[in-house]
Design a protein around this motif. Structure first.
Motif, PDB file in Angstrom:
ATOM      1  N   GLN A  69      48.052  34.930 -13.435  1.00  0.00           N
ATOM      2  CA  GLN A  69      48.812  33.564 -13.436  1.00  0.00           C
ATOM      3  C   GLN A  69      49.104  33.526 -12.138  1.00  0.00           C
ATOM      4  OE1 GLN A  69      52.611  33.478 -12.853  1.00  0.00           O
ATOM      5  NE2 GLN A  69      52.555  31.354 -13.538  1.00  0.00           N
ATOM      6  N   ASP A  70      49.649  31.847 -11.857  1.00  0.00           N
ATOM      7  CA  ASP A  70      49.664  31.354 -10.542  1.00  0.00           C
ATOM      8  C   ASP A  70      50.663  30.180 -10.806  1.00  0.00           C
ATOM      9  OD1 ASP A  70      49.316  31.204  -7.701  1.00  0.00           O
ATOM     10  OD2 ASP A  70      48.677  29.547  -8.161  1.00  0.00           O
ATOM     11  N   ASP A  71      51.872  30.233  -9.995  1.00  0.00           N
ATOM     12  CA  ASP A  71      52.863  29.238 -10.114  1.00  0.00           C
ATOM     13  C   ASP A  71      52.390  27.919  -9.451  1.00  0.00           C
ATOM     14  OD1 ASP A  71      54.466  30.854 -11.133  1.00  0.00           O
ATOM     15  OD2 ASP A  71      55.721  31.175  -9.233  1.00  0.00           O
ATOM     16  N   ASP A 129      47.981  43.331 -17.991  1.00  0.00           N
ATOM     17  CA  ASP A 129      48.345  41.975 -17.565  1.00  0.00           C
ATOM     18  C   ASP A 129      49.884  41.458 -17.885  1.00  0.00           C
ATOM     19  OD1 ASP A 129      45.759  41.392 -16.727  1.00  0.00           O
ATOM     20  OD2 ASP A 129      45.126  40.339 -18.226  1.00  0.00           O
ATOM     21  N   ARG A 183      43.539  35.961 -10.249  1.00  0.00           N
ATOM     22  CA  ARG A 183      44.771  35.532 -10.448  1.00  0.00           C
ATOM     23  C   ARG A 183      45.027  35.428 -11.956  1.00  0.00           C
ATOM     24  NH1 ARG A 183      43.451  32.102  -5.832  1.00  0.00           N
ATOM     25  NH2 ARG A 183      45.288  32.708  -4.200  1.00  0.00           N
ATOM     26  N   SER A 205      50.713  34.772  -6.449  1.00  0.00           N
ATOM     27  CA  SER A 205      50.208  34.814  -7.791  1.00  0.00           C
ATOM     28  C   SER A 205      50.435  36.361  -8.358  1.00  0.00           C
ATOM     29  CB  SER A 205      48.710  34.384  -7.947  1.00  0.00           C
ATOM     30  OG  SER A 205      47.846  35.134  -6.953  1.00  0.00           O
ATOM     31  N   TRP A 206      50.153  36.447  -9.925  1.00  0.00           N
ATOM     32  CA  TRP A 206      50.168  37.511 -10.580  1.00  0.00           C
ATOM     33  C   TRP A 206      48.654  38.072 -10.450  1.00  0.00           C
ATOM     34  CZ3 TRP A 206      52.293  41.776 -11.826  1.00  0.00           C
ATOM     35  CH2 TRP A 206      52.065  42.533 -12.768  1.00  0.00           C
ATOM     36  N   ARG A 265      52.574  41.485  -7.922  1.00  0.00           N
ATOM     37  CA  ARG A 265      53.011  40.106  -7.485  1.00  0.00           C
ATOM     38  C   ARG A 265      54.306  40.292  -6.403  1.00  0.00           C
ATOM     39  NH1 ARG A 265      54.248  35.556 -11.617  1.00  0.00           N
ATOM     40  NH2 ARG A 265      52.859  34.349 -10.395  1.00  0.00           N
ATOM     41  N   GLN A 285      53.511  41.413 -17.187  1.00  0.00           N
ATOM     42  CA  GLN A 285      54.576  41.567 -16.100  1.00  0.00           C
ATOM     43  C   GLN A 285      55.935  42.443 -16.576  1.00  0.00           C
ATOM     44  OE1 GLN A 285      54.819  38.498 -13.343  1.00  0.00           O
ATOM     45  NE2 GLN A 285      53.551  37.250 -14.825  1.00  0.00           N
TER      46      GLN A 285
END
Length: 165
Positions: free
Chosen positions: A160-162, A105, A158, A79-80, A128, A107
């Motif tokens: 962002q998280d895939d 935040d 987190r 995760s970012w 990340r 990227q």
């Protein structure tokens, strides 16, 4: 678990055993790979082997360090994220991996890290780790910044998280 992932984790397990490390936790269930947590009492030994003899006394912010080995699957991203109670130092053990870092935040671009490359991440710095073409193995030391409330796996913010976590 894929045969390749089993093989990678088995190889890391054998290597840590040969090097005399006491593994206190293994998590091979992460969708991006997983990690090995090493006994904190072995922090200097871990630094000797995986960080070219870095003096752990120079790393201590609050007196507690947590050594880990991260295993990152190809074409997979952690995760970012950032942390409130720790800084981190990473050194690539094997395989090339990608990293994105930022003070915000937003990227930026992926930088490729090769074996032997070391990165220091400050508390609050967004980061990340990214698996590229092959499996990547990264040694990590958590530098706990709050002696009253050491960092743990819940100290992950987190952005962002895939994997929807």
């Amino acid at each position: 678990m894929s045969d390749q992932k089993k093989e990678i984790f088995s190889g890391v397990t054998q290597r840590l055993k040969i090097e005399g490390f006491n593994v206190v936790n293994v998590d091979d269930t992460r969708p991006w790979g997983g990690f090995f947590v090493i006994d904190e009492e072995q922090a200097q030994q871990f630094a000797n082997v995986y960080f070219d003899g870095l003096n752990v006394n120079d790393l201590k912010i609050s007196g507690k360090l947590s050594p880990k080995i991260l295993v990152v699957a190809p074409d997979s991203r952690l995760s970012w994220q950032y942390h409130h109670r720790r800084a981190e130092i990473w050194q690539v053990v094997s395989g090339n991996v990608g990293i994105i870092t930022s003070d915000t935040d937003e990227q930026g671009e992926v930088k490729t890290l090769t074996p032997g490359t070391r990165v220091k991440l400050e508390k609050g710095e967004r980061h990340r780790l990214i698996g590229l073409k092959d499996w990547g193995i990264v040694s990590e030391i958590w530098q706990h910044t709050d002696p009253e409330n050491p960092s743990d796996e819940s100290d992950i913010v987190r952005v962002q998280d895939d994997f929807g976590r």
